[in-house]
Design a protein around this motif. Structure first.
Motif, PDB file in Angstrom:
ATOM      1  N   ASN A 106       0.820  -1.213   0.000  1.00 51.54           N
ATOM      2  CA  ASN A 106       0.000   0.000   0.000  1.00 51.54           C
ATOM      3  C   ASN A 106       0.849   1.257   0.000  1.00 51.54           C
ATOM      4  O   ASN A 106       0.439   2.300   0.482  1.00 51.54           O
ATOM      5  CB  ASN A 106      -0.957   0.027   1.195  1.00 51.54           C
ATOM      6  CG  ASN A 106      -2.044   1.089   1.028  1.00 51.54           C
ATOM      7  OD1 ASN A 106      -2.372   1.472  -0.095  1.00 51.54           O
ATOM      8  ND2 ASN A 106      -2.580   1.587   2.120  1.00 51.54           N
ATOM      9  N   ARG A 156     -10.743   0.952  -0.794  1.00 51.71           N
ATOM     10  CA  ARG A 156     -10.074   0.408   0.387  1.00 51.71           C
ATOM     11  C   ARG A 156     -10.247  -1.099   0.437  1.00 51.71           C
ATOM     12  O   ARG A 156     -11.062  -1.669  -0.272  1.00 51.71           O
ATOM     13  CB  ARG A 156     -10.613   1.069   1.649  1.00 51.71           C
ATOM     14  CG  ARG A 156     -12.109   1.296   1.651  1.00 51.71           C
ATOM     15  CD  ARG A 156     -12.523   2.280   2.723  1.00 51.71           C
ATOM     16  NE  ARG A 156     -13.857   2.809   2.485  1.00 51.71           N
ATOM     17  CZ  ARG A 156     -14.411   3.782   3.184  1.00 51.71           C
ATOM     18  NH1 ARG A 156     -13.746   4.315   4.181  1.00 51.71           N
ATOM     19  NH2 ARG A 156     -15.609   4.226   2.900  1.00 51.71           N
ATOM     20  N   GLU A 157      -9.502  -1.739   1.316  1.00 49.39           N
ATOM     21  CA  GLU A 157      -9.504  -3.193   1.360  1.00 49.39           C
ATOM     22  C   GLU A 157     -10.669  -3.761   2.153  1.00 49.39           C
ATOM     23  O   GLU A 157     -10.929  -4.962   2.081  1.00 49.39           O
ATOM     24  CB  GLU A 157      -8.169  -3.693   1.927  1.00 49.39           C
ATOM     25  CG  GLU A 157      -7.005  -3.416   0.970  1.00 49.39           C
ATOM     26  CD  GLU A 157      -5.680  -3.864   1.508  1.00 49.39           C
ATOM     27  OE1 GLU A 157      -5.511  -3.901   2.760  1.00 49.39           O
ATOM     28  OE2 GLU A 157      -4.788  -4.193   0.707  1.00 49.39           O
TER      29      GLU A 157
END
Length: 330
Positions: free
Chosen positions: A147, A232-233
């Motif tokens: 990231n 986002r994850e």
């Protein structure tokens, strides 16, 4: 956590004087980042100077028709303000995407701009990190970096800036105002954050001991046609792996004005100037949007495990430009 002093201030000049007399002190707003870093040992201030009592908690229209946002305005109040929602909707969306309601109730505008990276090597004091200890190295380059930055990084640091709010402010030409012992000053947001280079521990151009007093947004008609998208994850309360603030003015099938800023791809909110140059004056179509994304990401230098961000951001730019153009075309 080490022992530290604490005092409240209610006057800007007094607040600045306290820090000028004690360089080991730190200003405390909502504390949503600073206190966490104190717990881990990354930050070790000798004294906290609580600035929540300063008269910096208002949002007002400027004489030219922009907005002036006080440094201690909470993220919740910023997102809910009717002028922000009407004239800069991407800013409201970015703030709401940034954290839980509880955190937004505490976090301040000034503190949000100064929050530190969430890189695991930075927050772990047992590991080397050039941001914490200049010259100690950047283990993320060959370690965990899925990231981390693909734009504007260096061999000395590949961490990303975590702010959502900052991405929207970057797209809208925000100016940061501050006060020092020598008087007031201001910095355009694009100059506020320093390039990484070989000094990643120097994150902003703020003078030593400066207190952020507010942020101004210029009158910007195109900003009324804006949006913020965060990837986002997991679905809620996670830092972005990629984000985009954009504003678009399309008339008669042509892009008349465009503002873009990318998040979670660099050490600072990344103004997409190359993409804007491609867009303005071009036909508002898929070919133009793809060309804009390609132009901006041409400078990307991904690491072995974060190359996915190049594809992610390309697709995000094209998809959001398409959606916003369809909504705003006239």
């Amino acid at each position: 956590m080490r022992e530290f002093g604490y005092q409240r201030v209610t006057d800007v000049a007094h607040a600045v004087a306290v820090l000028d007399a004690d360089p080991r002190a730190r200003f405390l707003g909502g504390g949503t980042n600073l206190v966490d870093l104190m717990k881990t040992g990354v930050e070790r201030p000798a004294r906290l100077v609580d600035i929540r009592g300063l008269p910096l908690d208002e949002i007002a229209t400027t004489p030219r028709g922009g907005l002036c946002i006080g440094a201690t305005v909470t993220n919740s109040d910023l997102a809910a303000h009717p002028e922000v929602r009407l004239r800069y909707p991407a800013l409201t969306q970015a703030v709401l995407a940034g954290a839980s309601g509880q955190l937004r109730n505490m976090a301040t505008v000034g503190g949000n701009l100064l929050q530190r990276t969430r890189c695991g090597y930075f927050t772990d004091v047992s590991r080397p990190c050039n941001k914490r200890v200049p010259g100690s190295g950047c283990p993320a380059v060959e370690g965990e970096h899925h990231n981390h930055a693909i734009l504007g990084a260096s061999d000395h640091c590949v961490a990303v800036h975590p702010s959502d709010m900052g991405v929207a402010l970057a797209a809208f030409d925000a100016v940061v105002h501050f006060e020092t012992a020598d008087g007031p000053g201001e910095l355009p947001l694009e100059e506020f954050y320093l390039p990484v280079g070989d000094t990643p521990h120097r994150e902003t151009a703020l003078p030593a001991g400066a207190l952020i007093t507010g942020v101004t947004l210029p009158p910007l008609p195109v900003a009324a046609h804006s949006r913020y998208r965060k990837v986002r994850e997991r679905a809620s309360f996670a830092f972005a792996i990629g984000s985009l603030a954009l504003a678009l003015d399309v008339r008669d099938g042509v892009v008349r004005d465009a503002r873009l800023a990318l998040g979670a791809v660099a050490s600072r909110p990344w103004r997409a100037r190359a993409a804007e140059r491609v867009l303005i004056g071009a036909l508002a179509d898929a070919e133009t949007y793809a060309a804009a994304a390609t132009a901006e990401l041409a400078a990307a230098r991904p690491l072995p495990h974060n190359g996915y961000k190049v594809t992610l951001m390309h697709n995000l730019v094209v998809a959001e430009l398409t959606a916003l153009a369809e909504k705003t075309a006239r």
